[in-house]
Design an enzyme around this catalytic site. Structure first.
Site, PDB file in Angstrom:
ATOM      1  N   ASP A  29       0.866  -1.192   0.000  1.00 42.26           N
ATOM      2  CA  ASP A  29       0.000   0.000   0.000  1.00 42.26           C
ATOM      3  C   ASP A  29       0.900   1.240   0.000  1.00 42.26           C
ATOM      4  O   ASP A  29       1.866   1.325   0.746  1.00 42.26           O
ATOM      5  CB  ASP A  29      -0.915  -0.015   1.240  1.00 42.26           C
ATOM      6  CG  ASP A  29      -2.037   0.992   1.127  1.00 42.26           C
ATOM      7  OD1 ASP A  29      -3.208   0.564   1.125  1.00 42.26           O
ATOM      8  OD2 ASP A  29      -1.759   2.214   1.041  1.00 42.26           O
ATOM      9  N   ILE A  30       0.566   2.179  -0.876  1.00 38.41           N
ATOM     10  CA  ILE A  30       1.401   3.379  -1.069  1.00 38.41           C
ATOM     11  C   ILE A  30       1.267   4.356   0.104  1.00 38.41           C
ATOM     12  O   ILE A  30       2.135   5.200   0.304  1.00 38.41           O
ATOM     13  CB  ILE A  30       1.047   4.062  -2.421  1.00 38.41           C
ATOM     14  CG1 ILE A  30       2.216   4.887  -2.943  1.00 38.41           C
ATOM     15  CG2 ILE A  30      -0.219   4.870  -2.347  1.00 38.41           C
ATOM     16  CD1 ILE A  30       3.391   4.078  -3.380  1.00 38.41           C
ATOM     17  N   GLU A  88     -12.343   3.666  -1.287  1.00 40.69           N
ATOM     18  CA  GLU A  88     -11.495   4.565  -2.076  1.00 40.69           C
ATOM     19  C   GLU A  88     -11.241   4.008  -3.479  1.00 40.69           C
ATOM     20  O   GLU A  88     -11.328   4.734  -4.462  1.00 40.69           O
ATOM     21  CB  GLU A  88     -10.169   4.787  -1.333  1.00 40.69           C
ATOM     22  CG  GLU A  88      -9.236   5.779  -2.017  1.00 40.69           C
ATOM     23  CD  GLU A  88      -7.867   5.823  -1.328  1.00 40.69           C
ATOM     24  OE1 GLU A  88      -7.789   5.704  -0.089  1.00 40.69           O
ATOM     25  OE2 GLU A  88      -6.871   5.960  -2.056  1.00 40.69           O
ATOM     26  N   HIS A  93      -9.884  -5.496  -2.942  1.00 40.53           N
ATOM     27  CA  HIS A  93      -8.540  -5.644  -2.390  1.00 40.53           C
ATOM     28  C   HIS A  93      -8.625  -5.993  -0.918  1.00 40.53           C
ATOM     29  O   HIS A  93      -9.458  -5.472  -0.185  1.00 40.53           O
ATOM     30  CB  HIS A  93      -7.681  -4.392  -2.604  1.00 40.53           C
ATOM     31  CG  HIS A  93      -8.320  -3.114  -2.168  1.00 40.53           C
ATOM     32  ND1 HIS A  93      -9.295  -2.478  -2.906  1.00 40.53           N
ATOM     33  CD2 HIS A  93      -8.134  -2.355  -1.066  1.00 40.53           C
ATOM     34  CE1 HIS A  93      -9.665  -1.380  -2.288  1.00 40.53           C
ATOM     35  NE2 HIS A  93      -8.992  -1.280  -1.162  1.00 40.53           N
ATOM     36  N   HIS A  95      -6.677  -5.801   2.556  1.00 45.62           N
ATOM     37  CA  HIS A  95      -5.581  -5.147   3.281  1.00 45.62           C
ATOM     38  C   HIS A  95      -4.994  -6.161   4.255  1.00 45.62           C
ATOM     39  O   HIS A  95      -5.728  -6.743   5.078  1.00 45.62           O
ATOM     40  CB  HIS A  95      -6.096  -3.978   4.124  1.00 45.62           C
ATOM     41  CG  HIS A  95      -6.615  -2.799   3.366  1.00 45.62           C
ATOM     42  ND1 HIS A  95      -5.843  -1.686   3.082  1.00 45.62           N
ATOM     43  CD2 HIS A  95      -7.837  -2.533   2.847  1.00 45.62           C
ATOM     44  CE1 HIS A  95      -6.583  -0.795   2.428  1.00 45.62           C
ATOM     45  NE2 HIS A  95      -7.792  -1.279   2.275  1.00 45.62           N
TER      46      HIS A  95
HETATM   47  P1  AMP Z   1      -9.921   1.398   0.378  1.00 46.37           P
HETATM   48  O1  AMP Z   1     -10.491   1.444  -1.026  1.00 46.37           O
HETATM   49  O2  AMP Z   1     -10.620   2.363   1.307  1.00 46.37           O
HETATM   50  O3  AMP Z   1      -9.858   0.003   0.932  1.00 46.37           O
HETATM   51  O4  AMP Z   1      -8.429   1.934   0.312  1.00 46.37           O
HETATM   52  C1  AMP Z   1      -7.649   1.866  -0.842  1.00 46.37           C
HETATM   53  C2  AMP Z   1      -6.194   1.696  -0.469  1.00 46.37           C
HETATM   54  O5  AMP Z   1      -5.433   1.687  -1.665  1.00 46.37           O
HETATM   55  C3  AMP Z   1      -5.624   2.825   0.424  1.00 46.37           C
HETATM   56  O6  AMP Z   1      -5.025   2.242   1.582  1.00 46.37           O
HETATM   57  C4  AMP Z   1      -4.584   3.494  -0.481  1.00 46.37           C
HETATM   58  O7  AMP Z   1      -3.446   3.957   0.219  1.00 46.37           O
HETATM   59  C5  AMP Z   1      -4.225   2.381  -1.455  1.00 46.37           C
HETATM   60  N1  AMP Z   1      -3.755   2.837  -2.753  1.00 46.37           N
HETATM   61  C6  AMP Z   1      -4.348   3.747  -3.574  1.00 46.37           C
HETATM   62  N2  AMP Z   1      -3.624   3.903  -4.689  1.00 46.37           N
HETATM   63  C7  AMP Z   1      -2.556   3.076  -4.584  1.00 46.37           C
HETATM   64  C8  AMP Z   1      -1.438   2.785  -5.431  1.00 46.37           C
HETATM   65  N3  AMP Z   1      -1.268   3.369  -6.607  1.00 46.37           N
HETATM   66  N4  AMP Z   1      -0.523   1.883  -4.992  1.00 46.37           N
HETATM   67  C9  AMP Z   1      -0.673   1.279  -3.782  1.00 46.37           C
HETATM   68  N5  AMP Z   1      -1.701   1.508  -2.953  1.00 46.37           N
HETATM   69  C10 AMP Z   1      -2.633   2.403  -3.342  1.00 46.37           C
END
Ligand code: AMP
Length: 130
Positions: A29-30, A88, A93, A95
């Site tokens: 995760d970025i 988001e 995905h 975590h």
């Molecule tokens: P959520 O959709 O709320 O489960 O969160 C999306 C997750 O994706 C967040 O923790 C972000 O930090 C992560 N994220 C978004 N864009 C990227 C990326 N390009 N590379 C890695 N992680 C990402």
């Protein structure tokens, strides 16, 4: 439109990969809650976890289990936590987050890592992936 994660799968945007097979990809995760915070995604884009078939859901969890084991071997922590949110990024995905307390799973406390730290973490987790 392709999700940001599909763009990662297609190599259109970079990521710190930790594990991959034909159907799944795991990468850091970025904006991590903790060092080693990893996302596991199916390559076939689907928005919501519970829209997956039962077979696809169980298969994603099976791959996530293997990634969690690699994280446990790599990152000293109390345990690896798992969460599925997706508010988001509308591409399923999982975590996987090394936990040392509740704050690590609350998505409020974030850690800042340098490029070389991301690379080193991803390499170490990848080396422990079986
Ligand atoms: P959520 O959709 O709320 O489960 O969160 C999306 C997750 O994706 C967040 O923790 C972000 O930090 C992560 N994220 C978004 N864009 C990227 C990326 N390009 N590379 C890695 N992680 C990402």
């Amino acid at each position: 439109m392709a999700s940001i994660f599909t763009k990662i799968i297609n190599g259109e945007i970079p990521s710190y990969k930790v594990a991959e097979n034909e159907d799944y990809l795991a990468f850091l995760d970025i904006n991590p809650n903790a060092s080693g915070h990893t996302l596991v995604i199916p390559k076939k884009e689907e928005n919501k976890l519970f829209d997956l078939s039962k077979e696809a859901y169980l298969s994603l969890l099976d791959f996530s289990y293997r990634v969690a084991k690699a994280i446990e071997k790599t990152i000293p922590c109390e345990r690896v936590g798992m969460s599925v949110i997706g508010l988001e990024v509308p591409h399923v995905h999982v975590h996987l987050i090394p936990l040392n307390g509740m704050s690590d799973i609350q998505f409020t406390k974030k850690v800042t890592l340098k490029e070389e730290e991301f690379i080193s973490l991803a390499t170490k987790i990848a080396n422990n992936f079986e």
